[in-house]
Write an enzyme that holds these catalytic residues in place. Sequence first.
Site, short mmCIF file in Angstrom:
data_model
loop_
_atom_site.label_atom_id
_atom_site.label_comp_id
_atom_site.label_asym_id
_atom_site.label_seq_id
_atom_site.Cartn_x
_atom_site.Cartn_y
_atom_site.Cartn_z
N LYS A 73 -20.35 3.70 -6.83
CA LYS A 73 -19.78 2.38 -7.09
C LYS A 73 -19.55 2.13 -8.57
O LYS A 73 -20.37 2.49 -9.41
CB LYS A 73 -20.72 1.31 -6.54
CG LYS A 73 -20.37 1.00 -5.13
CD LYS A 73 -21.15 -0.16 -4.59
CE LYS A 73 -20.90 -0.25 -3.11
NZ LYS A 73 -19.71 -1.04 -2.78
N ILE B 265 -28.54 3.44 14.89
CA ILE B 265 -28.32 2.33 13.96
C ILE B 265 -27.36 1.28 14.50
O ILE B 265 -27.28 0.17 13.98
CB ILE B 265 -27.85 2.88 12.59
CG1 ILE B 265 -28.84 3.93 12.07
CG2 ILE B 265 -27.69 1.79 11.55
CD1 ILE B 265 -30.29 3.45 11.94
N GLY B 266 -26.61 1.62 15.51
CA GLY B 266 -25.79 0.56 16.13
C GLY B 266 -24.49 1.04 16.71
O GLY B 266 -24.23 0.91 17.89
N HIS C 237 -22.73 11.48 7.87
CA HIS C 237 -21.43 11.71 7.24
C HIS C 237 -20.95 13.13 7.47
O HIS C 237 -19.79 13.45 7.24
CB HIS C 237 -21.52 11.43 5.73
CG HIS C 237 -21.88 10.01 5.45
ND1 HIS C 237 -23.16 9.63 5.16
CD2 HIS C 237 -21.12 8.89 5.46
CE1 HIS C 237 -23.18 8.31 4.99
NE2 HIS C 237 -21.97 7.84 5.16
N HIS D 223 -31.32 -2.74 8.55
CA HIS D 223 -30.87 -1.40 8.19
C HIS D 223 -30.21 -1.42 6.82
O HIS D 223 -29.49 -2.35 6.48
CB HIS D 223 -29.89 -0.88 9.24
CG HIS D 223 -29.11 0.31 8.77
ND1 HIS D 223 -29.70 1.54 8.60
CD2 HIS D 223 -27.82 0.45 8.39
CE1 HIS D 223 -28.78 2.38 8.13
NE2 HIS D 223 -27.65 1.75 8.00
N LEU E 44 1.35 3.46 -2.22
CA LEU E 44 0.73 4.64 -2.82
C LEU E 44 -0.23 5.30 -1.83
O LEU E 44 -0.26 6.52 -1.69
CB LEU E 44 -0.01 4.25 -4.10
CG LEU E 44 -0.42 5.46 -4.93
CD1 LEU E 44 0.79 6.19 -5.47
CD2 LEU E 44 -1.34 5.05 -6.09
N ARG F 209 0.82 -1.23 0.00
CA ARG F 209 0.00 0.00 0.00
C ARG F 209 0.85 1.28 0.00
O ARG F 209 0.47 2.28 0.59
CB ARG F 209 -0.96 0.00 1.20
CG ARG F 209 -2.13 -0.97 1.05
CD ARG F 209 -3.08 -0.86 2.21
NE ARG F 209 -2.46 -1.31 3.45
CZ ARG F 209 -2.85 -0.99 4.68
NH1 ARG F 209 -3.90 -0.18 4.82
NH2 ARG F 209 -2.24 -1.44 5.74
N CYS G 94 -27.44 6.42 9.57
CA CYS G 94 -26.53 5.26 9.63
C CYS G 94 -25.85 5.25 11.00
O CYS G 94 -26.18 6.06 11.87
CB CYS G 94 -25.51 5.35 8.49
SG CYS G 94 -24.63 3.80 8.18
N1 GLN Z 1 -24.87 -1.36 12.66
C1 GLN Z 1 -23.88 -0.77 11.81
C2 GLN Z 1 -23.38 0.54 12.43
O1 GLN Z 1 -24.13 1.22 13.03
C3 GLN Z 1 -24.42 -0.49 10.44
C4 GLN Z 1 -23.36 0.02 9.51
C5 GLN Z 1 -23.80 0.15 8.07
O2 GLN Z 1 -24.94 0.28 7.78
N2 GLN Z 1 -22.89 0.15 7.15
O3 GLN Z 1 -22.23 0.89 12.32
ZN ZN Z 2 -25.89 2.37 7.18
#
Ligand code: GLN
Ligand code: ZN
Length: 759
Positions: A115, A436-437, A699, A646, A18, A16, A731
């Site tokens: 992607k 979400i976790g 994000h 999710h 680069l 890695r 997320c």
């Molecule tokens: N449960 C994961 C988190 O909260 C879900 C991550 C994801 O959706 N990529 O980090």
């Molecule tokens: Zn997510």
Amino acid sequence: MSVSHTLGFPRIGNKRQLKFAVEAYWQGKITQQQLLEEGQQVRASNWQTQQQAGLDYIPVGDFAWYDHVLNHSLMFGAIPERFGDASATDIDTLFRMARGQAPSGQPAAACEMTKWFNTNYHYIVPELKKNQTFKLDSTLLLAEVKEALALGLKTKPVLLGPLTWLWLGKIKGEDFDKLSLLDDLVPLYASVLSQLSDLGIEWVQIDEPILSLDLPPSWQQAFEGTYNKLQAHPIKTLLTTYYGPLGDNLGLAVNLPVDGLHVDLVEGKEEITPLLDRLPRYKVLSAGVVNGRNIWRADLTRLTDTLATVRERLEDRLWVSSSCSLLHSPVDLDSESDINHQTRSWLAFAKQKCTEIAVLTRNINGTATAADKAALTDSDLAVASKAASSLIHKPAVQGRVSALTESMTYRATPFKTRKPLQKEKLDLPLYPTTTIGSFPQTADIRRTRRQFKKGEISLQSYETAMEKEIQTVLQHQEALGLDVLVHGEPERNDMVEYFGEQLDGFLFTGFGWVQSYGSRCVKPPIILGDIERPAPMTVKWSQFAQQQTSKPVKGMLTGPVTILRWSFPREDIDQSQSCLQLALALRDEVVDLESAGIDIIQIDEPAIREGLPLRKKDWATYLDWAVKSFRVSAGGVKDSTQIHTHMCYSDFNEIIEYIAAMDADVISIEASRSDMELLNAFEQFHYPNDIGPGVYDIHSPNVPESSSITTLMQKAAEHLPPEQLWVNPDCGLKTRSWPEVDAALKNMVAAAKTLRSCS
Ligand code: GLN
Ligand code: ZN
């Protein structure tokens, strides 16, 4: 003689290099000159690797500081105005377009990234506007070509074709037909071809992977005219397509006015006969027989036989290659000293694949050396030992998959019946709040995990540290007043690796890095054989977390499709089989969580959508087994146990019926950036189960206002009844800092309270 070549080589370097150089440059730790030198070394070493393997043509122009699509946007002067009067030869322009900033130049909003076909590589999306103009600056490409020529290499420059580049572009501002730009773009390609011809280049590779997609007729028709214009040059063109069979584009592709056609004969094996029947007599066929995007050693004997038959028809017009660029394969198996001898004999990374291509070519050319013959014997031995290995073939696991009954693929009762039972058990308010976790993965947490992995701290001190972290995460959530809590996932480095490491049937590499985007690399686990779960994987952590609070804590799992999609898959069985094996292992985990007193279990499936095949006709088959696998993983619990899932995207329009068929009691999705418009799909479909449309973008470091969350949820409530809605972020929160998370969730909980009081 048949010619051997690859379509491209990994650009990150075997260690890695680069990545590290580029990041050091961004951080001001090395000069641009030092970075340029590092790049030159990586290229030289990539070329040398291919030459030493015995390949005839060496691809040049496959290198990129960040992304090869972006290289082309710069070469054509497709630089959005917000980057100012930027020079296309300045790599800081390239970095600013990719990341919004660079050591020099004014920061501006970065270009979008998405992607690349059906791979886990991401490219920088070209921005196209009405009346877009182009201006050629091929300095960087020509410099690399000269560099290779100076090393005495038989150089084959690589270009991304005009139709694919346009197809991948996104219209900004007023809508128009992207094809209208083609007439202005093609002359630039013609100029590049002349420039390359002036340098003495004989063959140029032009990539048009969109030929593996469902193309509208206007795009299909545009090919012929485009390549007619490019044919007028003395240089020879090898048109390549990969990632899938040509399908309805086969007739078009074989008849294009180019000198050679490269096809992916891994994904499109079945097309060899029609290709041979229809290929014009003057044209070269480059047979992509060595899989460029997986890590398995090729069966050289079988491929030699196949190629020998093809050679009888084509003679010297047959070339031998990798199916696609080796970009998606790790660099060098020789770095993997921790993998045992036998397992290693089943694998081949980019460097080894080059040797395979060269050996195959010498074999069919009748110029095989003693070493080439030994390579065939070795390959036979590897095939035989793999076929017999108990690491791979586990009758008990296969038996369980074949014994799957219909009832195991469904919850016992429909959602209508489950919902009141869950309501009674969980007693949640209207607009329940959750996350979400993951919670912030602080430097402390990462250090503790690393120390434990290296054996620097004991299991006991590791567990104590994680438990402390879980308590902290729970305290924050209780103080914030969230309704359904999570343990925060501090013990997980990665949502796939964590499970892969605990399941039997996976193999992990030390240096199996593959570029994901820019300087970001991933190290996907390898699905080596049949998969089973020797012991519970998450129960201890979830149970500990649940014991700390009277609020429900969600169990947190990665779903079967996502684990499969983010790993290197097997090639000896269908991917659906590995997916069902994963589903059964996860089903056991889900049932164990339930027995341990966990009433809500989330099975994340962020990768379901990206797994969609390139061709629409193949969607239903994939979605059928993907959805079935999810349901198998979720289907073992009582009606009163609530299953969540999710997904990190928002475009459900075309697959909504399958999303509904997953039958998760609650689904959380990304929604904040599309202003809840995505809920149209759910509304029109009369989606019956509960939904948490994400209310803010994790994000961004920005803290969302409570009022903006309320407004978004009010919009959601115009689409779906409040009884169906949950309130959560887009997320997981692992990349954010605690102050950001606390402030954002405080506003989110306040918004939920406002919503409840208005209902
Ligand atoms: N449960 C994961 C988190 O909260 C879900 C991550 C994801 O959706 N990529 O980090
Ligand atoms: Zn997510």
